[in-house]
Design a protein around this motif. Sequence first.
Motif, PDB file in Angstrom:
ATOM      1  N   ALA A  68       1.021  -1.104  -0.055  1.00  0.00           N
ATOM      2  CA  ALA A  68       0.039   0.089  -0.128  1.00  0.00           C
ATOM      3  C   ALA A  68       1.107   1.116  -0.089  1.00  0.00           C
ATOM      4  N   GLY A  69       2.022   1.092   0.715  1.00  0.00           N
ATOM      5  CA  GLY A  69       2.726   2.570   0.779  1.00  0.00           C
ATOM      6  C   GLY A  69       3.469   2.783  -0.608  1.00  0.00           C
ATOM      7  N   ILE A  70       3.788   1.646  -1.208  1.00  0.00           N
ATOM      8  CA  ILE A  70       4.495   1.626  -2.449  1.00  0.00           C
ATOM      9  C   ILE A  70       3.558   2.270  -3.421  1.00  0.00           C
ATOM     10  N   LEU A  71       2.274   1.865  -3.568  1.00  0.00           N
ATOM     11  CA  LEU A  71       1.408   2.474  -4.603  1.00  0.00           C
ATOM     12  C   LEU A  71       0.996   3.908  -4.073  1.00  0.00           C
ATOM     13  N   ALA A  72       0.827   4.337  -2.720  1.00  0.00           N
ATOM     14  CA  ALA A  72       0.809   5.739  -2.705  1.00  0.00           C
ATOM     15  C   ALA A  72       2.019   6.737  -3.008  1.00  0.00           C
ATOM     16  N   SER A  73       3.118   5.951  -2.925  1.00  0.00           N
ATOM     17  CA  SER A  73       4.404   6.735  -3.099  1.00  0.00           C
ATOM     18  C   SER A  73       4.639   7.167  -4.632  1.00  0.00           C
ATOM     19  N   LEU A  74       3.899   6.163  -5.571  1.00  0.00           N
ATOM     20  CA  LEU A  74       4.413   6.274  -6.967  1.00  0.00           C
ATOM     21  C   LEU A  74       4.076   7.699  -7.778  1.00  0.00           C
ATOM     22  N   PHE A  75       2.802   8.429  -7.375  1.00  0.00           N
ATOM     23  CA  PHE A  75       2.447   9.570  -7.846  1.00  0.00           C
ATOM     24  C   PHE A  75       3.476  10.801  -7.181  1.00  0.00           C
ATOM     25  N   PRO A  76       3.727  10.879  -5.965  1.00  0.00           N
ATOM     26  CA  PRO A  76       4.709  11.873  -5.747  1.00  0.00           C
ATOM     27  C   PRO A  76       6.011  11.813  -6.314  1.00  0.00           C
ATOM     28  N   LEU A  77       6.437  10.468  -6.283  1.00  0.00           N
ATOM     29  CA  LEU A  77       7.756  10.366  -6.948  1.00  0.00           C
ATOM     30  C   LEU A  77       8.071  10.566  -8.355  1.00  0.00           C
ATOM     31  N   ALA A  78       7.019  10.386  -9.116  1.00  0.00           N
ATOM     32  CA  ALA A  78       6.907  10.813 -10.497  1.00  0.00           C
ATOM     33  C   ALA A  78       7.187  12.464 -10.529  1.00  0.00           C
ATOM     34  N   GLN A  79       6.271  12.905  -9.663  1.00  0.00           N
ATOM     35  CA  GLN A  79       6.311  14.487  -9.683  1.00  0.00           C
ATOM     36  C   GLN A  79       7.784  15.035  -9.142  1.00  0.00           C
ATOM     37  N   PHE A  80       8.385  14.127  -8.204  1.00  0.00           N
ATOM     38  CA  PHE A  80       9.706  14.497  -8.106  1.00  0.00           C
ATOM     39  C   PHE A  80      10.675  14.515  -9.393  1.00  0.00           C
ATOM     40  N   CYS A  81      10.313  13.662 -10.529  1.00  0.00           N
ATOM     41  CA  CYS A  81      11.238  13.568 -11.490  1.00  0.00           C
ATOM     42  C   CYS A  81      10.888  14.732 -12.598  1.00  0.00           C
ATOM     43  N   THR A  82       9.753  15.122 -12.560  1.00  0.00           N
ATOM     44  CA  THR A  82       9.461  16.066 -13.531  1.00  0.00           C
ATOM     45  C   THR A  82       9.129  17.752 -13.053  1.00  0.00           C
ATOM     46  N   SER A  83       8.904  17.768 -11.914  1.00  0.00           N
ATOM     47  CA  SER A  83       8.431  19.147 -11.341  1.00  0.00           C
ATOM     48  C   SER A  83       9.191  20.244 -11.891  1.00  0.00           C
ATOM     49  N   ILE A  84      10.686  20.109 -11.800  1.00  0.00           N
ATOM     50  CA  ILE A  84      11.487  21.209 -12.273  1.00  0.00           C
ATOM     51  C   ILE A  84      11.390  21.529 -13.619  1.00  0.00           C
ATOM     52  N   LEU A  85      11.124  20.527 -14.533  1.00  0.00           N
ATOM     53  CA  LEU A  85      10.908  20.443 -15.998  1.00  0.00           C
ATOM     54  C   LEU A  85       9.474  21.277 -16.137  1.00  0.00           C
ATOM     55  N   VAL A 125      -0.358   3.716 -13.805  1.00  0.00           N
ATOM     56  CA  VAL A 125      -1.380   4.640 -13.981  1.00  0.00           C
ATOM     57  C   VAL A 125      -0.900   5.689 -13.030  1.00  0.00           C
ATOM     58  N   ARG A 126      -0.488   5.440 -11.877  1.00  0.00           N
ATOM     59  CA  ARG A 126      -0.216   6.289 -10.766  1.00  0.00           C
ATOM     60  C   ARG A 126       1.067   7.072 -11.160  1.00  0.00           C
ATOM     61  N   PHE A 127       1.994   6.301 -11.557  1.00  0.00           N
ATOM     62  CA  PHE A 127       3.458   7.000 -11.879  1.00  0.00           C
ATOM     63  C   PHE A 127       3.311   7.753 -13.294  1.00  0.00           C
ATOM     64  N   VAL A 128       2.644   7.241 -14.006  1.00  0.00           N
ATOM     65  CA  VAL A 128       2.591   8.059 -15.542  1.00  0.00           C
ATOM     66  C   VAL A 128       1.728   9.126 -15.224  1.00  0.00           C
ATOM     67  N   SER A 438       8.079  16.439  -3.518  1.00  0.00           N
ATOM     68  CA  SER A 438       7.527  15.172  -3.872  1.00  0.00           C
ATOM     69  C   SER A 438       7.988  13.982  -3.536  1.00  0.00           C
ATOM     70  N   PHE A 439       9.622  14.081  -3.633  1.00  0.00           N
ATOM     71  CA  PHE A 439      10.497  13.176  -3.230  1.00  0.00           C
ATOM     72  C   PHE A 439      10.179  12.560  -1.964  1.00  0.00           C
ATOM     73  N   PHE A 440      10.020  13.359  -0.968  1.00  0.00           N
ATOM     74  CA  PHE A 440       9.722  13.007   0.553  1.00  0.00           C
ATOM     75  C   PHE A 440       8.298  12.876   0.719  1.00  0.00           C
ATOM     76  N   ARG A 441       7.370  13.239  -0.265  1.00  0.00           N
ATOM     77  CA  ARG A 441       6.156  12.826  -0.049  1.00  0.00           C
ATOM     78  C   ARG A 441       5.772  11.223  -0.590  1.00  0.00           C
ATOM     79  N   ALA A 442       6.810  11.042  -1.828  1.00  0.00           N
ATOM     80  CA  ALA A 442       6.925   9.754  -2.163  1.00  0.00           C
ATOM     81  C   ALA A 442       7.606   8.788  -0.985  1.00  0.00           C
ATOM     82  N   VAL A 443       8.529   9.325  -0.300  1.00  0.00           N
ATOM     83  CA  VAL A 443       9.006   8.386   0.729  1.00  0.00           C
ATOM     84  C   VAL A 443       8.126   8.234   2.106  1.00  0.00           C
TER      85      VAL A 443
END
Length: 494
Positions: A68-85, A125-128, A438-443
Motif C-alpha cells: 500500500a505504501g509503494i502504491l501511494a508513493s508512486l504519484f509524488p515520486l513521479a512528480q519529483f522527476c518532472t516538477s522542475i521541468l 497509471v499512478r506513476f505516469v 514530492s520526493f519526500f512525499r513519495a518516501v
Amino acid sequence: MGDLELEHSNEKSSFKLATPLPRWELFMIWIIHASQAFQTTMLFPMLVFMVEHYHVGSRSSHTAGQYAGILASLFPLAQFCTSILWGTVSDSTGRKPWLAFGNIVSAVSALLLGLCQRYTSACIVRFVGGLLNGTMTITKSVLGEICDGSNKAKGFGILNLAWGIGSVAGPVLSGLLAQPCSQYGIRSCPRILTSYPFLLPCVAAAIFSTAAVFASLSLRETRPNRVPYVQVNGSKPKEDCHQCVLEMGTDPSIKVTESGDEEESTKFVVIPDGTSDDKNRTVPLLRDRNVLLTSFCYSLTGLIFITTDELFPIFGAASERVGGLGLSSSSLGLILGEGGVVLFLYTLLLYPLVSQKLGPLNCFLLGLITSVPLWLVFPAASLLSHARPAQWTLLTVAMAARSAIACTTFTGVLVLISNSASSGNMGAVMGLSHSLCSFFRAVGPAFGGTIWSYAVRQTFPLHQFLAWLAISIIALFTFSIAMLLPPSLNLPAL
C-alpha cells in the motif's frame, strides 16, 4: 534574489495597506489546487483494500502495508522527476496551457485507475499520471505572481485551505464510495461496481479534475513576458533580457533598479563596468542558499504531513490488540471531516491575524515546534480504548490542532519559498521546491507503512508510539534547519 542589491526610486515596496486579492482568479486557483489534493489523498482509506483486491500482500497484514505504501508513493515520486521541468517550461511558454494539460492528465489517470484490475497496472497509471502533471508547481507560481508582499500570506493561506479541504474530501468520499456493494450490503449491485469496486471514488476525482480544467482555461496568463531592459557599462539598454535575469544569480555587483514612473515601474539590470553581458554569470538555483533552505524545509514538512495522512487511517483502523484504535471507516471519516471544518475556520478567521502578527518565518517556526508534541498525542489515544468518550475528545482536539498547525506551517514556508524567487524564475524555484517535496512525499507513505508494519510486530510496551515518535524527531530536525533561514525572507525579492 537574497544577495542582490536592490535600489528603489520610491517607497512603494513598503506595503502599508494590503492589496485586495483577485477573487475570481483566487477561486479558480482554489478549485485547481483542491482537485490535486483530492487526487493525491483519495487512495489513503482504500489502499489496503485495493492491495487485497489485487491479490498482493493479502496473506500478511504486514506486507499489505508495504504494498500500500509503494502504491501511494508512486504519484509524488513521479512528480519529483518532472516538477522542475514543468516549472521551467511554464517560465518559458506560459502557465495557462500547462495547467489545463495537467488537469486533463489527472482526470484521465483517475478513470484508468478505477478500471485497473492488477496491482502492476495501478502502479503504472499512478506513476505516469504524476510524470505528466505539473499542476501543483504551476499553481503556486501563478499565485506568487498575482500576489504581492502585502497579501501573499493570505493568498497562500487560501491555497493551503484548498489543499486541506481537498485532502479531507478525498479520503472521506473515497471511504464512502469505495466497495459500495460489500460495504453497504447491496444484493443486486450493478456488475460494473462488483468488477471495479474502486471505480466510484475515481470517477469523483475525474469530475473534480474536469472542473479544474475549465478553471485553468478561465485564468489569465500571469507569466512575465520579459524584463524590459539590460544596461551594460552605461550603454543603451537592451531589450528581451528575461534570460539575463535568470542568469544573474546572486552577484552583489549586479543591481536591479526601478524607474520612477508612478504608473508603471520598469525594472532593468545594471551590469557594472568591466563586466560583459555575454559572460556566463549563471549561478544555478542549486547554489542559492535561500532557495535551497526553504525548499528543503518545505520538503521535510511535506514528509511529516504526508506520512501522518497515510499513517492515521492505518493506525485508526488497526485492531486494539496491536495498538491501534479499532475504529470503523465511518468513524475515521468523521474525525477527518472535523479536521477539515477546523482548517476552514482557522484559515479564514484566525490565520490572517497570526500571520500579520508574526510574519511567515515565525509562523513556520511556531508550527513546527508545536507539532513535535502533537504527534505523540495520537498514539496516546490508544491508551483510552476503554474510555471511548475521552478517546474521542482527545482525537477531536488533536485533529483540530493538527489542522491549525498544518495551515500555519505550510502557508509560512510557501510564502518563504515565493519570497526567495524573482519574477523571472518563479516557476523554476517552485518546480525545485515541489520536486524535493514530492520526493519526500513519495518516501512518506512507504516510510509510514513500513515503520508501522515493523511496530506492530514488536512486543515491547507502547510499541504503537514508534512511528509517531519518528515523525516528532523529523519535525524537531526540520525546526533546527528552519532556524537558519534569514529574516529577510519575510519580504519578497524583486
